[in-house]
Design a protein around this motif. Structure first.
Motif, PDB file in Angstrom:
ATOM      1  N   GLY A  26       0.767  -1.176   0.092  1.00  0.00           N
ATOM      2  CA  GLY A  26       0.068   0.074   0.010  1.00  0.00           C
ATOM      3  C   GLY A  26       0.679   1.447  -0.112  1.00  0.00           C
ATOM      4  O   GLY A  26       0.456   2.217  -0.831  1.00  0.00           O
ATOM      5  N   GLY A  27       1.859   1.243   0.858  1.00  0.00           N
ATOM      6  CA  GLY A  27       2.799   2.465   0.930  1.00  0.00           C
ATOM      7  C   GLY A  27       3.696   2.621  -0.425  1.00  0.00           C
ATOM      8  O   GLY A  27       3.668   3.698  -0.845  1.00  0.00           O
ATOM      9  N   ILE A  28       4.031   1.558  -1.077  1.00  0.00           N
ATOM     10  CA  ILE A  28       4.673   1.572  -2.197  1.00  0.00           C
ATOM     11  C   ILE A  28       3.949   2.097  -3.272  1.00  0.00           C
ATOM     12  O   ILE A  28       4.495   2.920  -3.969  1.00  0.00           O
ATOM     13  CB  ILE A  28       5.566   0.224  -2.445  1.00  0.00           C
ATOM     14  N   LEU A  29       2.798   1.436  -3.178  1.00  0.00           N
ATOM     15  CA  LEU A  29       1.852   1.672  -4.636  1.00  0.00           C
ATOM     16  C   LEU A  29       1.489   3.322  -4.315  1.00  0.00           C
ATOM     17  O   LEU A  29       1.428   4.161  -5.520  1.00  0.00           O
ATOM     18  CB  LEU A  29       0.767   0.939  -4.588  1.00  0.00           C
ATOM     19  N   PHE A  30       1.194   3.724  -3.206  1.00  0.00           N
ATOM     20  CA  PHE A  30       0.876   5.196  -3.073  1.00  0.00           C
ATOM     21  C   PHE A  30       1.936   6.119  -3.517  1.00  0.00           C
ATOM     22  O   PHE A  30       1.525   6.978  -4.250  1.00  0.00           O
ATOM     23  CB  PHE A  30       0.140   5.512  -1.626  1.00  0.00           C
ATOM     24  N   LEU A  66      12.224   6.071  -3.055  1.00  0.00           N
ATOM     25  CA  LEU A  66      11.505   6.547  -1.789  1.00  0.00           C
ATOM     26  C   LEU A  66      10.423   5.568  -1.288  1.00  0.00           C
ATOM     27  O   LEU A  66       9.980   5.407  -0.136  1.00  0.00           O
ATOM     28  CB  LEU A  66      11.002   8.130  -1.614  1.00  0.00           C
ATOM     29  N   ALA A  67       9.715   5.089  -2.335  1.00  0.00           N
ATOM     30  CA  ALA A  67       8.449   4.374  -2.180  1.00  0.00           C
ATOM     31  C   ALA A  67       8.562   3.123  -1.367  1.00  0.00           C
ATOM     32  O   ALA A  67       7.902   2.772  -0.425  1.00  0.00           O
ATOM     33  CB  ALA A  67       8.083   3.989  -3.759  1.00  0.00           C
ATOM     34  N   PRO A  68       9.691   2.032  -1.489  1.00  0.00           N
ATOM     35  CA  PRO A  68       9.779   1.071  -0.517  1.00  0.00           C
ATOM     36  C   PRO A  68      10.255   1.559   0.974  1.00  0.00           C
ATOM     37  O   PRO A  68       9.683   0.883   1.722  1.00  0.00           O
ATOM     38  CB  PRO A  68      11.058   0.274  -1.127  1.00  0.00           C
ATOM     39  N   ALA A  69      10.836   2.555   0.973  1.00  0.00           N
ATOM     40  CA  ALA A  69      10.935   3.194   2.607  1.00  0.00           C
ATOM     41  C   ALA A  69       9.529   3.752   3.094  1.00  0.00           C
ATOM     42  O   ALA A  69       9.535   3.350   4.139  1.00  0.00           O
ATOM     43  CB  ALA A  69      12.003   4.537   2.294  1.00  0.00           C
ATOM     44  N   VAL A  70       8.645   4.160   2.101  1.00  0.00           N
ATOM     45  CA  VAL A  70       7.484   4.530   2.793  1.00  0.00           C
ATOM     46  C   VAL A  70       6.797   3.366   3.263  1.00  0.00           C
ATOM     47  O   VAL A  70       6.089   3.209   4.412  1.00  0.00           O
ATOM     48  CB  VAL A  70       6.644   5.382   1.891  1.00  0.00           C
ATOM     49  N   GLY A  71       6.777   2.306   2.240  1.00  0.00           N
ATOM     50  CA  GLY A  71       5.873   0.855   2.809  1.00  0.00           C
ATOM     51  C   GLY A  71       6.634   0.331   4.006  1.00  0.00           C
ATOM     52  O   GLY A  71       5.693  -0.245   4.808  1.00  0.00           O
ATOM     53  N   LEU A  72       7.967   0.323   3.976  1.00  0.00           N
ATOM     54  CA  LEU A  72       8.626  -0.387   5.136  1.00  0.00           C
ATOM     55  C   LEU A  72       8.246   0.442   6.273  1.00  0.00           C
ATOM     56  O   LEU A  72       8.130  -0.159   7.617  1.00  0.00           O
ATOM     57  CB  LEU A  72       9.898  -0.495   4.754  1.00  0.00           C
ATOM     58  N   PHE A  73       8.268   1.805   6.387  1.00  0.00           N
ATOM     59  CA  PHE A  73       7.845   2.825   7.342  1.00  0.00           C
ATOM     60  C   PHE A  73       6.546   2.385   8.009  1.00  0.00           C
ATOM     61  O   PHE A  73       6.435   2.464   9.136  1.00  0.00           O
ATOM     62  CB  PHE A  73       8.194   4.229   7.209  1.00  0.00           C
ATOM     63  N   GLU A  74       5.472   2.150   7.226  1.00  0.00           N
ATOM     64  CA  GLU A  74       4.357   1.899   7.487  1.00  0.00           C
ATOM     65  C   GLU A  74       4.202   0.545   8.204  1.00  0.00           C
ATOM     66  O   GLU A  74       3.570   0.533   9.407  1.00  0.00           O
ATOM     67  CB  GLU A  74       3.387   1.852   6.417  1.00  0.00           C
ATOM     68  N   PHE A  75       4.946  -0.284   7.696  1.00  0.00           N
ATOM     69  CA  PHE A  75       5.064  -1.874   8.408  1.00  0.00           C
ATOM     70  C   PHE A  75       5.670  -1.693   9.961  1.00  0.00           C
ATOM     71  O   PHE A  75       5.146  -2.130  10.708  1.00  0.00           O
ATOM     72  CB  PHE A  75       5.671  -2.723   7.333  1.00  0.00           C
ATOM     73  N   TYR A  76       6.853  -0.771   9.687  1.00  0.00           N
ATOM     74  CA  TYR A  76       7.418  -0.419  11.258  1.00  0.00           C
ATOM     75  C   TYR A  76       6.349   0.075  12.042  1.00  0.00           C
ATOM     76  O   TYR A  76       6.332  -0.235  13.145  1.00  0.00           O
ATOM     77  CB  TYR A  76       8.761   0.287  10.780  1.00  0.00           C
ATOM     78  N   LYS A 105      13.329  -2.574  15.311  1.00  0.00           N
ATOM     79  CA  LYS A 105      14.367  -1.718  14.932  1.00  0.00           C
ATOM     80  C   LYS A 105      15.211  -1.859  13.854  1.00  0.00           C
ATOM     81  O   LYS A 105      15.655  -0.727  13.258  1.00  0.00           O
ATOM     82  CB  LYS A 105      14.937  -1.232  16.273  1.00  0.00           C
ATOM     83  N   TRP A 106      15.342  -2.900  13.274  1.00  0.00           N
ATOM     84  CA  TRP A 106      16.115  -3.392  12.284  1.00  0.00           C
ATOM     85  C   TRP A 106      15.588  -3.078  10.948  1.00  0.00           C
ATOM     86  O   TRP A 106      16.099  -2.760  10.068  1.00  0.00           O
ATOM     87  CB  TRP A 106      16.482  -4.957  12.297  1.00  0.00           C
ATOM     88  N   LEU A 107      14.365  -2.730  11.130  1.00  0.00           N
ATOM     89  CA  LEU A 107      13.579  -2.299   9.603  1.00  0.00           C
ATOM     90  C   LEU A 107      14.221  -0.765   9.442  1.00  0.00           C
ATOM     91  O   LEU A 107      14.076  -0.313   8.391  1.00  0.00           O
ATOM     92  CB  LEU A 107      12.127  -2.029   9.853  1.00  0.00           C
ATOM     93  N   LEU A 108      14.396  -0.090  10.338  1.00  0.00           N
ATOM     94  CA  LEU A 108      15.016   1.360  10.215  1.00  0.00           C
ATOM     95  C   LEU A 108      16.054   1.646   9.655  1.00  0.00           C
ATOM     96  O   LEU A 108      16.377   2.587   8.857  1.00  0.00           O
ATOM     97  CB  LEU A 108      15.091   2.037  11.707  1.00  0.00           C
ATOM     98  N   ILE A 109      16.931   0.433   9.466  1.00  0.00           N
ATOM     99  CA  ILE A 109      18.306   0.531   8.605  1.00  0.00           C
ATOM    100  C   ILE A 109      17.834   0.808   7.106  1.00  0.00           C
ATOM    101  O   ILE A 109      18.290   1.627   6.364  1.00  0.00           O
ATOM    102  CB  ILE A 109      19.152  -0.884   8.985  1.00  0.00           C
TER     103      ILE A 109
END
Length: 167
Positions: free
Chosen positions: A67-71, A95-105, A112-116
């Motif tokens: 959802g975050g990646i596509l948005f 930036l798109a995968p970072a947004v998707g991963l941040f929403e997941f986080y 905390k390892w997702l923040l890397i």
């Protein structure tokens, strides 16, 4: 959202496009050509978010990654389509995968390892945005203005011709 709100937004956007249309022909082909991200990609991203927030809840936190990646990719594509600046908007795809991963986080278990990877992708994307934006600004302002070239030449000549001071 109710039907009145949606129809109002559609008419507002259509009016803006018609107003900004510069004498070109306008039809269904142009609507799909310019607004395909808003018609297909962004609604799919909102569907993933709706599934998470309204249907499955905390059990389906993985829905937020696509959802975050596509948005983010949809917004980047829509801006690039409307303004024709694909050459400057491509870091948004980093930036798109970072947004998707941040929403997941954020909505998940806060691993905390997702923040890397989130930070690496975000910094890389912002760096490329800055470099290409500053490069574009430099090319449009400095290189197109002969006054800056004259100032640089005079400044260099003054520096070369100044007397050296003994230290």
């Amino acid at each position: 959202m109710n039907v009145r709100t949606i129809s109002g937004l559609v008419l507002l956007l259509l009016g803006a496009v018609l107003f900004l249309n510069q004498g070109e022909t306008f039809g269904p082909g142009q609507i799909f050509a310019y607004f395909w991200p808003s018609l297909f990609v962004i609604p799919l991203a909102l569907f993933f978010h709706w599934l998470y927030f309204a249907m499955v809840g905390r059990k389906g936190v993985g829905l937020l990654i696509p959802g975050g990646i596509l948005f983010t990719a949809g917004v980047v594509c829509q801006i690039a389509m409307l303004f024709g600046n694909w050459g400057y908007m491509w870091p948004g795809f980093i930036l798109a995968p970072a947004v998707g991963l941040f929403e997941f986080y954020w909505f998940g278990n806060r691993n905390k390892w997702l923040l890397i990877p989130i930070n690496i992708l975000t910094v890389l994307s912002l760096l490329f945005f800055a470099v290409f934006s500053l490069g574009s600004l430099y090319n449009s302002v400095v290189l197109s203005q002969p006054i800056f070239a004259i100032v640089f030449i005079l400044a260099g000549a003054v520096i070369l011709l100044m007397k050296k001071k003994d230290v």
